[in-house]
Design a protein around this motif. Structure first.
Motif, PDB file in Angstrom:
ATOM      1  N   ASN A  29       3.501 -16.807   5.580  1.00 31.38           N
ATOM      2  CA  ASN A  29       3.770 -17.131   4.185  1.00 31.38           C
ATOM      3  C   ASN A  29       3.314 -15.960   3.313  1.00 31.38           C
ATOM      4  O   ASN A  29       2.326 -16.038   2.583  1.00 31.38           O
ATOM      5  N   GLY A  30       4.048 -14.857   3.424  1.00 35.62           N
ATOM      6  CA  GLY A  30       3.691 -13.657   2.694  1.00 35.62           C
ATOM      7  C   GLY A  30       4.440 -12.456   3.237  1.00 35.62           C
ATOM      8  O   GLY A  30       5.270 -12.571   4.145  1.00 35.62           O
ATOM      9  N   ARG A  31       4.161 -11.294   2.679  1.00 37.07           N
ATOM     10  CA  ARG A  31       4.779 -10.057   3.172  1.00 37.07           C
ATOM     11  C   ARG A  31       3.828  -8.891   2.950  1.00 37.07           C
ATOM     12  O   ARG A  31       2.968  -8.916   2.074  1.00 37.07           O
ATOM     13  N   ARG A  32       4.017  -7.853   3.789  1.00 36.05           N
ATOM     14  CA  ARG A  32       3.243  -6.623   3.678  1.00 36.05           C
ATOM     15  C   ARG A  32       4.224  -5.452   3.627  1.00 36.05           C
ATOM     16  O   ARG A  32       5.108  -5.357   4.472  1.00 36.05           O
ATOM     17  N   ILE A  33       4.054  -4.597   2.632  1.00 38.61           N
ATOM     18  CA  ILE A  33       4.921  -3.430   2.483  1.00 38.61           C
ATOM     19  C   ILE A  33       4.050  -2.177   2.462  1.00 38.61           C
ATOM     20  O   ILE A  33       3.011  -2.137   1.819  1.00 38.61           O
ATOM     21  N   VAL A  34       4.495  -1.155   3.189  1.00 44.71           N
ATOM     22  CA  VAL A  34       3.781   0.114   3.208  1.00 44.71           C
ATOM     23  C   VAL A  34       4.779   1.215   2.876  1.00 44.71           C
ATOM     24  O   VAL A  34       5.958   1.138   3.253  1.00 44.71           O
ATOM     25  N   GLU A  35       4.330   2.222   2.141  1.00 44.71           N
ATOM     26  CA  GLU A  35       5.206   3.349   1.840  1.00 44.71           C
ATOM     27  C   GLU A  35       4.417   4.651   1.847  1.00 44.71           C
ATOM     28  O   GLU A  35       3.205   4.665   1.612  1.00 44.71           O
ATOM     29  N   VAL A  36       5.137   5.733   2.154  1.00 44.90           N
ATOM     30  CA  VAL A  36       4.572   7.077   2.065  1.00 44.90           C
ATOM     31  C   VAL A  36       5.396   7.853   1.043  1.00 44.90           C
ATOM     32  O   VAL A  36       6.626   7.729   0.991  1.00 44.90           O
ATOM     33  N   VAL A  37       4.698   8.637   0.223  1.00 48.03           N
ATOM     34  CA  VAL A  37       5.340   9.367  -0.876  1.00 48.03           C
ATOM     35  C   VAL A  37       4.986  10.839  -0.796  1.00 48.03           C
ATOM     36  O   VAL A  37       3.815  11.181  -0.575  1.00 48.03           O
ATOM     37  N   VAL A  38       5.982  11.694  -0.951  1.00 50.91           N
ATOM     38  CA  VAL A  38       5.743  13.137  -1.025  1.00 50.91           C
ATOM     39  C   VAL A  38       6.498  13.679  -2.240  1.00 50.91           C
ATOM     40  O   VAL A  38       7.516  13.121  -2.654  1.00 50.91           O
ATOM     41  N   SER A  39       6.009  14.756  -2.805  1.00 47.71           N
ATOM     42  CA  SER A  39       6.646  15.332  -3.975  1.00 47.71           C
ATOM     43  C   SER A  39       6.604  16.855  -3.890  1.00 47.71           C
ATOM     44  O   SER A  39       5.766  17.446  -3.206  1.00 47.71           O
ATOM     45  N   LYS A  40       7.530  17.478  -4.625  1.00 47.59           N
ATOM     46  CA  LYS A  40       7.604  18.936  -4.591  1.00 47.59           C
ATOM     47  C   LYS A  40       8.345  19.422  -5.835  1.00 47.59           C
ATOM     48  O   LYS A  40       9.307  18.796  -6.302  1.00 47.59           O
ATOM     49  N   GLU A  41       7.899  20.537  -6.386  1.00 48.57           N
ATOM     50  CA  GLU A  41       8.576  21.132  -7.534  1.00 48.57           C
ATOM     51  C   GLU A  41       9.711  22.021  -7.037  1.00 48.57           C
ATOM     52  O   GLU A  41       9.507  22.883  -6.195  1.00 48.57           O
ATOM     53  N   ILE A  42      10.902  21.768  -7.564  1.00 51.13           N
ATOM     54  CA  ILE A  42      12.076  22.570  -7.194  1.00 51.13           C
ATOM     55  C   ILE A  42      12.813  22.975  -8.473  1.00 51.13           C
ATOM     56  O   ILE A  42      12.345  22.715  -9.580  1.00 51.13           O
ATOM     57  N   TYR A  43      13.978  23.587  -8.321  1.00 54.80           N
ATOM     58  CA  TYR A  43      14.768  24.015  -9.472  1.00 54.80           C
ATOM     59  C   TYR A  43      16.123  23.319  -9.500  1.00 54.80           C
ATOM     60  O   TYR A  43      16.710  23.036  -8.454  1.00 54.80           O
ATOM     61  N   VAL A  44      16.568  23.046 -10.709  1.00 55.92           N
ATOM     62  CA  VAL A  44      17.915  22.495 -10.930  1.00 55.92           C
ATOM     63  C   VAL A  44      18.818  23.668 -11.339  1.00 55.92           C
ATOM     64  O   VAL A  44      18.498  24.397 -12.277  1.00 55.92           O
ATOM     65  N   LYS A  45      19.939  23.800 -10.636  1.00 57.09           N
ATOM     66  CA  LYS A  45      20.858  24.916 -10.931  1.00 57.09           C
ATOM     67  C   LYS A  45      22.288  24.420 -11.085  1.00 57.09           C
ATOM     68  O   LYS A  45      22.638  23.375 -10.602  1.00 57.09           O
ATOM     69  N   ALA A  77       4.385   3.187  -6.196  1.00 63.66           N
ATOM     70  CA  ALA A  77       3.453   2.067  -6.374  1.00 63.66           C
ATOM     71  C   ALA A  77       3.301   1.712  -7.842  1.00 63.66           C
ATOM     72  O   ALA A  77       3.157   0.545  -8.188  1.00 63.66           O
ATOM     73  N   PHE A  78       3.324   2.728  -8.717  1.00 62.24           N
ATOM     74  CA  PHE A  78       3.187   2.457 -10.147  1.00 62.24           C
ATOM     75  C   PHE A  78       4.347   1.603 -10.650  1.00 62.24           C
ATOM     76  O   PHE A  78       4.161   0.624 -11.361  1.00 62.24           O
ATOM     77  N   ALA A  79       5.574   1.971 -10.234  1.00 69.18           N
ATOM     78  CA  ALA A  79       6.740   1.201 -10.660  1.00 69.18           C
ATOM     79  C   ALA A  79       6.646  -0.233 -10.176  1.00 69.18           C
ATOM     80  O   ALA A  79       6.961  -1.169 -10.897  1.00 69.18           O
ATOM     81  N   ALA A  80       6.206  -0.397  -8.935  1.00 66.90           N
ATOM     82  CA  ALA A  80       6.077  -1.741  -8.378  1.00 66.90           C
ATOM     83  C   ALA A  80       4.999  -2.522  -9.108  1.00 66.90           C
ATOM     84  O   ALA A  80       5.165  -3.702  -9.408  1.00 66.90           O
ATOM     85  N   VAL A 113       0.860  -1.181   0.000  1.00 62.09           N
ATOM     86  CA  VAL A 113       0.000   0.000   0.000  1.00 62.09           C
ATOM     87  C   VAL A 113       0.898   1.233   0.000  1.00 62.09           C
ATOM     88  O   VAL A 113       1.824   1.336   0.812  1.00 62.09           O
ATOM     89  N   SER A 114       0.630   2.144  -0.930  1.00 55.81           N
ATOM     90  CA  SER A 114       1.411   3.370  -1.068  1.00 55.81           C
ATOM     91  C   SER A 114       0.517   4.577  -0.814  1.00 55.81           C
ATOM     92  O   SER A 114      -0.548   4.710  -1.430  1.00 55.81           O
ATOM     93  N   TYR A 115       0.953   5.450   0.088  1.00 52.44           N
ATOM     94  CA  TYR A 115       0.179   6.645   0.441  1.00 52.44           C
ATOM     95  C   TYR A 115       0.872   7.889  -0.121  1.00 52.44           C
ATOM     96  O   TYR A 115       1.999   8.221   0.279  1.00 52.44           O
ATOM     97  N   ASP A 116       0.234   8.547  -1.077  1.00 49.61           N
ATOM     98  CA  ASP A 116       0.736   9.799  -1.624  1.00 49.61           C
ATOM     99  C   ASP A 116       0.238  10.926  -0.726  1.00 49.61           C
ATOM    100  O   ASP A 116      -0.912  11.358  -0.834  1.00 49.61           O
ATOM    101  N   LEU A 117       1.105  11.392   0.165  1.00 51.89           N
ATOM    102  CA  LEU A 117       0.709  12.406   1.143  1.00 51.89           C
ATOM    103  C   LEU A 117       0.502  13.768   0.499  1.00 51.89           C
ATOM    104  O   LEU A 117      -0.250  14.595   1.028  1.00 51.89           O
ATOM    105  N   SER A 118       1.154  14.011  -0.635  1.00 51.00           N
ATOM    106  CA  SER A 118       0.999  15.298  -1.324  1.00 51.00           C
ATOM    107  C   SER A 118      -0.338  15.376  -2.053  1.00 51.00           C
ATOM    108  O   SER A 118      -1.023  16.396  -2.007  1.00 51.00           O
TER     109      SER A 118
END
Length: 257
Positions: free
Chosen positions: A241-257, A104-107, A52-57
């Protein structure tokens, strides 16, 4: 002292590189392999693999699941009565998964057979119905993982490799890792993915291959904390006989310099 000749050293490097490529290709092939559930014995214990992946943004939830045979091969459920549900709902098609949930999409497209998306942050229950008399329920909650945030004052990444991201939130815990990646419009080759799994780590250095290919201008930085939870409550066959994975995801627009 014995010195390896230049040609011999180069040959050695090529051999190591070739071996590494073969390993990567083998992993990709294994993750893509699958078979129909009707091909295995009815009473074979099935390995349950949940994410389960949680997109906090974006305030969205994504879930993914695979059922696997004893060799770890993904199963496409095709026997009458077999089902896999997330919060009592049938899975979406992989192509419908929100692209904002990058982790989650990549997975989902490499290692998971079934996916779901929900337009809010919500705890999840997976229900695997093996047959009319046997079913298994296992849960994953946002409360089972520490949150993570990109600092407000983190606004740029420098191409000279001097940038260090110190995230807000707990340091890396047991069975956890924190990873970072970049998405830059009209630049599919821009940036790589960096991961730190050292327990107690609190920062990521943005240099080398991680930023190679980035162009000056805007980019979206994606920060993910992933944790493998302890066991599963309802197991088919042997315990856990199994596994559970959890993740939290955040994103932000920044600049490359």
């Amino acid at each position: 002292m014995y010195v390896i000749g230049k040609s011999r050293a180069n040959k050695s490097k090529r051999t190591v590189l070739k071996g590494a490529i073969l390993i990567v290709l083998a992993v990709i092939a294994m993750s893509c392999e699958k078979r129909e559930s009707s091909e295995i014995l009815v009473d074979e214990a099935i390995y349950q693999d949940y994410l389960v992946s949680y997109d906090l943004s974006a305030k969205k939830t994504s879930a993914a699941a695979s059922l696997r045979d004893k060799k770890g091969v993904r199963l496409e459920l095709n026997r009458t009565g077999e089902r896999i549900l997330f919060n009592k709902k049938e899975p979406n098609q992989a192509k419908s998964l929100s692209s904002s949930l990058l982790g989650a999409f990549a997975a989902a497209i490499t290692d998971y057979e079934y996916v779901w998306k929900v337009g809010q942050l919500i705890d999840g229950e997976f229900t695997y119905v093996k047959n009319k008399s046997r079913s298994f329920r296992n849960t994953i909650s946002l409360k089972e993982i520490e949150t993570i945030q990109i600092p407000v004052d983190f606004k740029e990444v420098k191409l000279d490799g001097s940038t260090v991201l110190k995230w807000e939130g707990a340091s890396v815990g047991k069975k956890e890792n924190v990873s970072i990646s970049f998405v830059q419009k009209d630049n599919v080759n821009g940036g790589g993915t960096g991961t730190v799994s050292l327990e107690g780590a609190k920062e990521l250095r943005l240099n080398g291959l991680l930023i190679k290919g980035l162009k000056k201008g805007k980019t979206t930085v994606i920060l993910t904390r992933r944790k493998e939870l302890t066991g599963i409550a309802q197991s088919d066959g042997k315990q856990n006989n199994g596994r559970r994975i959890v993740e939290v995801v955040v994103s932000k627009e920044i600049y490359v310099k």
